[in-house]
Write a protein that holds these residues in place. Structure first.
Motif, PDB file in Angstrom:
ATOM      1  N   ALA B 233       2.240  14.713 -12.503  1.00 41.30           N
ATOM      2  CA  ALA B 233       0.916  14.649 -11.886  1.00 41.30           C
ATOM      3  C   ALA B 233       0.468  13.209 -11.700  1.00 41.30           C
ATOM      4  CB  ALA B 233      -0.094  15.419 -12.745  1.00 41.30           C
ATOM      5  N   PHE B 234       0.749  12.336 -12.671  1.00 42.96           N
ATOM      6  CA  PHE B 234       0.426  10.909 -12.545  1.00 42.96           C
ATOM      7  C   PHE B 234       1.048  10.359 -11.262  1.00 42.96           C
ATOM      8  CE2 PHE B 234      -1.001   8.595 -16.545  1.00 42.96           C
ATOM      9  CZ  PHE B 234      -1.593   9.704 -17.091  1.00 42.96           C
ATOM     10  N   THR B 235       2.381  10.542 -11.141  1.00 43.28           N
ATOM     11  CA  THR B 235       3.086   9.944 -10.011  1.00 43.28           C
ATOM     12  C   THR B 235       2.598  10.539  -8.697  1.00 43.28           C
ATOM     13  OG1 THR B 235       4.998   9.650 -11.414  1.00 43.28           O
ATOM     14  CG2 THR B 235       5.365   9.511  -9.067  1.00 43.28           C
ATOM     15  N   VAL B 236       2.513  11.880  -8.638  1.00 42.36           N
ATOM     16  CA  VAL B 236       2.184  12.519  -7.357  1.00 42.36           C
ATOM     17  C   VAL B 236       0.779  12.132  -6.906  1.00 42.36           C
ATOM     18  CG1 VAL B 236       1.780  14.737  -6.247  1.00 42.36           C
ATOM     19  CG2 VAL B 236       3.782  14.417  -7.649  1.00 42.36           C
ATOM     20  N   SER B 237      -0.198  12.145  -7.846  1.00 44.42           N
ATOM     21  CA  SER B 237      -1.564  11.831  -7.415  1.00 44.42           C
ATOM     22  C   SER B 237      -1.654  10.393  -6.946  1.00 44.42           C
ATOM     23  CB  SER B 237      -2.539  12.089  -8.566  1.00 44.42           C
ATOM     24  OG  SER B 237      -2.188  11.319  -9.685  1.00 44.42           O
ATOM     25  N   ALA B 238      -1.018   9.469  -7.673  1.00 44.39           N
ATOM     26  CA  ALA B 238      -1.100   8.064  -7.271  1.00 44.39           C
ATOM     27  C   ALA B 238      -0.426   7.842  -5.928  1.00 44.39           C
ATOM     28  CB  ALA B 238      -0.453   7.181  -8.343  1.00 44.39           C
ATOM     29  N   ILE B 239       0.734   8.485  -5.727  1.00 47.32           N
ATOM     30  CA  ILE B 239       1.474   8.242  -4.488  1.00 47.32           C
ATOM     31  C   ILE B 239       0.769   8.906  -3.304  1.00 47.32           C
ATOM     32  CG2 ILE B 239       3.648   8.681  -3.288  1.00 47.32           C
ATOM     33  CD1 ILE B 239       3.750   6.380  -5.266  1.00 47.32           C
ATOM     34  N   MET B 240       0.144  10.086  -3.515  1.00 48.86           N
ATOM     35  CA  MET B 240      -0.604  10.711  -2.416  1.00 48.86           C
ATOM     36  C   MET B 240      -1.688   9.764  -1.921  1.00 48.86           C
ATOM     37  SD  MET B 240       0.532  13.522  -1.526  1.00 48.86           S
ATOM     38  CE  MET B 240       2.168  13.783  -2.141  1.00 48.86           C
ATOM     39  N   PHE B 241      -2.429   9.171  -2.858  1.00 50.63           N
ATOM     40  CA  PHE B 241      -3.478   8.239  -2.449  1.00 50.63           C
ATOM     41  C   PHE B 241      -2.865   6.994  -1.825  1.00 50.63           C
ATOM     42  CE2 PHE B 241      -6.503   4.770  -3.408  1.00 50.63           C
ATOM     43  CZ  PHE B 241      -7.504   5.198  -2.556  1.00 50.63           C
ATOM     44  N   ALA B 242      -1.728   6.531  -2.368  1.00 45.88           N
ATOM     45  CA  ALA B 242      -1.082   5.340  -1.814  1.00 45.88           C
ATOM     46  C   ALA B 242      -0.660   5.587  -0.375  1.00 45.88           C
ATOM     47  CB  ALA B 242       0.129   4.960  -2.665  1.00 45.88           C
ATOM     48  N   ILE B 243      -0.095   6.791  -0.105  1.00 45.79           N
ATOM     49  CA  ILE B 243       0.343   7.101   1.257  1.00 45.79           C
ATOM     50  C   ILE B 243      -0.852   7.059   2.197  1.00 45.79           C
ATOM     51  CG2 ILE B 243       1.224   8.952   2.729  1.00 45.79           C
ATOM     52  CD1 ILE B 243       3.066   9.787   0.494  1.00 45.79           C
ATOM     53  N   TYR B 244      -1.958   7.704   1.786  1.00 49.38           N
ATOM     54  CA  TYR B 244      -3.126   7.718   2.670  1.00 49.38           C
ATOM     55  C   TYR B 244      -3.658   6.304   2.869  1.00 49.38           C
ATOM     56  CZ  TYR B 244      -7.700   8.156   4.559  1.00 49.38           C
ATOM     57  OH  TYR B 244      -8.772   7.977   5.356  1.00 49.38           O
ATOM     58  N   ALA B 245      -3.839   5.565   1.765  1.00 48.93           N
ATOM     59  CA  ALA B 245      -4.477   4.252   1.863  1.00 48.93           C
ATOM     60  C   ALA B 245      -3.663   3.320   2.748  1.00 48.93           C
ATOM     61  CB  ALA B 245      -4.654   3.653   0.472  1.00 48.93           C
ATOM     62  N   ASN B 246      -2.333   3.403   2.630  1.00 51.68           N
ATOM     63  CA  ASN B 246      -1.502   2.489   3.415  1.00 51.68           C
ATOM     64  C   ASN B 246      -1.404   2.917   4.864  1.00 51.68           C
ATOM     65  OD1 ASN B 246      -0.115   0.279   1.718  1.00 51.68           O
ATOM     66  ND2 ASN B 246      -0.155   2.077   0.419  1.00 51.68           N
ATOM     67  N   LEU B 247      -1.275   4.237   5.107  1.00 53.51           N
ATOM     68  CA  LEU B 247      -1.161   4.689   6.494  1.00 53.51           C
ATOM     69  C   LEU B 247      -2.470   4.498   7.237  1.00 53.51           C
ATOM     70  CD1 LEU B 247       0.950   7.960   6.312  1.00 53.51           C
ATOM     71  CD2 LEU B 247       1.640   5.751   7.194  1.00 53.51           C
ATOM     72  N   ALA B 248      -3.597   4.672   6.513  1.00 57.01           N
ATOM     73  CA  ALA B 248      -4.883   4.591   7.197  1.00 57.01           C
ATOM     74  C   ALA B 248      -5.259   3.165   7.543  1.00 57.01           C
ATOM     75  CB  ALA B 248      -5.968   5.216   6.330  1.00 57.01           C
ATOM     76  N   SER B 249      -4.658   2.182   6.861  1.00 60.47           N
ATOM     77  CA  SER B 249      -5.058   0.794   7.105  1.00 60.47           C
ATOM     78  C   SER B 249      -3.882  -0.051   7.576  1.00 60.47           C
ATOM     79  CB  SER B 249      -5.636   0.203   5.826  1.00 60.47           C
ATOM     80  OG  SER B 249      -4.628   0.167   4.838  1.00 60.47           O
ATOM     81  N   LYS B 250      -2.831   0.571   8.078  1.00 60.01           N
ATOM     82  CA  LYS B 250      -1.624  -0.135   8.531  1.00 60.01           C
ATOM     83  C   LYS B 250      -1.086  -1.043   7.437  1.00 60.01           C
ATOM     84  CE  LYS B 250      -3.386  -0.168  13.221  1.00 60.01           C
ATOM     85  NZ  LYS B 250      -4.339  -0.964  13.988  1.00 60.01           N
ATOM     86  N   GLY B 251      -1.215  -0.641   6.195  1.00 64.04           N
ATOM     87  CA  GLY B 251      -0.662  -1.410   5.092  1.00 64.04           C
ATOM     88  C   GLY B 251      -1.498  -2.584   4.654  1.00 64.04           C
ATOM     89  N   GLU B 252      -2.688  -2.779   5.305  1.00 64.54           N
ATOM     90  CA  GLU B 252      -3.482  -3.955   4.950  1.00 64.54           C
ATOM     91  C   GLU B 252      -4.516  -3.649   3.877  1.00 64.54           C
ATOM     92  OE1 GLU B 252      -4.975  -5.218   8.674  1.00 64.54           O
ATOM     93  OE2 GLU B 252      -2.994  -5.762   9.412  1.00 64.54           O
ATOM     94  N   LEU B 253      -4.745  -2.391   3.605  1.00 63.98           N
ATOM     95  CA  LEU B 253      -5.642  -1.950   2.544  1.00 63.98           C
ATOM     96  C   LEU B 253      -7.052  -2.478   2.721  1.00 63.98           C
ATOM     97  CD1 LEU B 253      -3.398  -2.144  -0.624  1.00 63.98           C
ATOM     98  CD2 LEU B 253      -3.932  -0.182   0.767  1.00 63.98           C
ATOM     99  N   GLU B 254      -7.469  -2.645   3.956  1.00 59.76           N
ATOM    100  CA  GLU B 254      -8.881  -2.956   4.172  1.00 59.76           C
ATOM    101  C   GLU B 254      -9.311  -2.313   5.485  1.00 59.76           C
ATOM    102  OE1 GLU B 254      -8.328  -7.417   5.974  1.00 59.76           O
ATOM    103  OE2 GLU B 254      -8.683  -7.175   3.825  1.00 59.76           O
TER     104      GLU B 254
END
Lengths: 154, 257
Positions: B233-254
């Motif tokens: 659960a640790f890995t999956v939850s963190a990676i789900m958010f990581a996928i969204y955060a990176n895809l939504a901001s083209k990897g710039e996280l802002e």
């Protein structure tokens, strides 16, 4: 031909649905020009495989693969009061019947397949983002034209 | 081109459909897949081996725990790969980057956010609590590490969609979610290594009962399953958010969507 074909479709409708969905996904992956549409096709294909596996684990009249443990325990205690001294026979009478529970193995395999599907889709979307950044389009023919033009220039 | 594709697809589908007569009927309890000794063993022996009524969880976290462990690693690698792919060639210094297109004023206006903000404030804690329930109750009801992890990750994604990526990343910055993702895999493999150190096979949880003298081998398996599910659960939850955060901001996280 007609009757046997009808019986074939009715007995295997889950596999027919899976194969038709798979064909839709494969067609989208092969012929669509837009990369996002190809990815949608890939997702449809994955869903078809997941449906195929899960439907193969279905048994008529069976429930989900979670044991009704509380009910079974109380039943055993109650039955044990009546036939004391025969715990083995009693245990046999209440043995778990595999026909009562649908097959857990396809569920497990597809649980992991769904996760891999999300991971591949995420990586694929990242790649399409980079492609869009470099070429300004997601249409396959336009990207190929740009690559060829760049090669001719170089 | 379209015709070639259509013919290939119809040919493949036709081949599969022509074999349909050999497939087991819908709901056949004695089809080769359902009557295989492996499936029968899982149904009959799960409660004896580990006392876990949910066979899917038992098969996932115990009998096939190697598969699940490397599944978790696959999720981790996918998340790292997304970050890497999106950032290749992105090393423009921050000042030289073109200013991000700012959203129209009406979108950024805080007064527009009352309904969304209130809904999220009510919804996100419930989502997270439900995620913990799904993770912890995976032994007795449908659930487990993957499902609960996705719900937990979704709660962060909801915050990022509703309030913007930047506030969400303040709560769960990149340094933290990458750490959480790795900690999940470490938790999982720690259970395996503990079994190795106690002289058993990797991920053979039964031997862990020596660590807690009050439980027997079956209970040790049950509790270890919960432990590895928490790691998943640790890995999956963190990676789900990581996928969204990176895809939504083209990897710039802002900025974000």
């Amino acid at each position: 031909m007609g009757e046997t074909f009808k019986a074939n479709v009715i007995d295997h409708f889950n596999f027919w649905v899976a194969v038709v969905l798979m064909m839709i996904g494969l067609y989208a992956m092969i012929t669509k020009n837009n990369l996002i549409k190809k990815l949608i096709g890939m997702s449809i294909f994955q869903t078809a495989i997941i449906l195929f596996y899960v439907s193969a684990g279905v048994k008529d009249g069976a429930t989900i693969p979670i044991l009704e443990h509380h009910a079974a325990e109380t039943e055993q205690v109650e039955a044990g009061e009546h036939v004391e001294g025969h715990p083995v026979a009693n245990h046999e009478a209440h043995a778990i019947n595999p026909d009562d529970y649908s097959n857990p193995l396809p569920h497990v395999l597809m649980l992991t397949a769904i996760v891999v599907g999300v991971a591949t889709l995420g990586v694929a979307l990242a790649v399409t983002q980079v492609i869009y950044k470099n070429y300004g389009t997601l249409e396959e023919d336009e990207i190929l034209a740009k690559i060829k033009a760049a090669e001719n220039d170089g | 081109m379209k015709w070639v594709g259509l013919i290939a697809v119809l040919f493949t589908g036709g081949l599969l459909l022509s074999a349909m007569d050999d497939f087991p009927n819908w709901g056949d309890a004695h089809s080769p897949a359902n009557a295989s000794p492996v499936s029968q063993y899982f149904i009959e022996k799960t409660i004896e081996d580990s006392g876990v009524p949910n066979m899917v969880t038992a098969v996932l976290a115990d009998y096939r725990s190697y598969d699940t462990m490397f599944e978790t690693v696959v999720v981790l690698i996918a998340g790292i790969a997304i970050m890497a792919i999106l950032r290749v060639g992105n090393q423009i210094p921050r000042g030289a980057r073109p200013a991000p297109v700012s959203a129209p004023a009406s979108v950024n206006d805080d007064h527009q956010d009352i309904i969304i903000g209130t809904t999220c404030r009510l919804l996100i804690p419930v989502l997270q609590l439900f995620a913990f329930y799904v993770i912890a109750h995976g032994h007795h009801s449908p659930g487990g590490g993957f499902q609960g992890g996705v719900v937990l990750g979704t709660s962060f994604i909801l915050a990022a969609i509703a309030k913007g990526l930047d506030p969400a990343l303040e709560r769960l910055p990149e340094t933290r979610y990458v750490k959480i993702a790795f900690v999940g895999v470490v938790i999982y493999s720690a259970f395996g290594v503990a079994c190795l150190l106690l002289g058993e096979n990797f991920l053979d949880y039964g031997v862990l009962s020596v660590l807690l003298p009050t439980i027997d081998a079956a209970e040790a398996r049950s509790h270890s399953m919960l432990g590895v599910e928490v790691g998943v659960a640790f890995t999956v939850s963190a990676i789900m958010f990581a996928i969204y955060a990176n895809l939504a901001s083209k990897g710039e996280l802002e900025g974000g969507l």
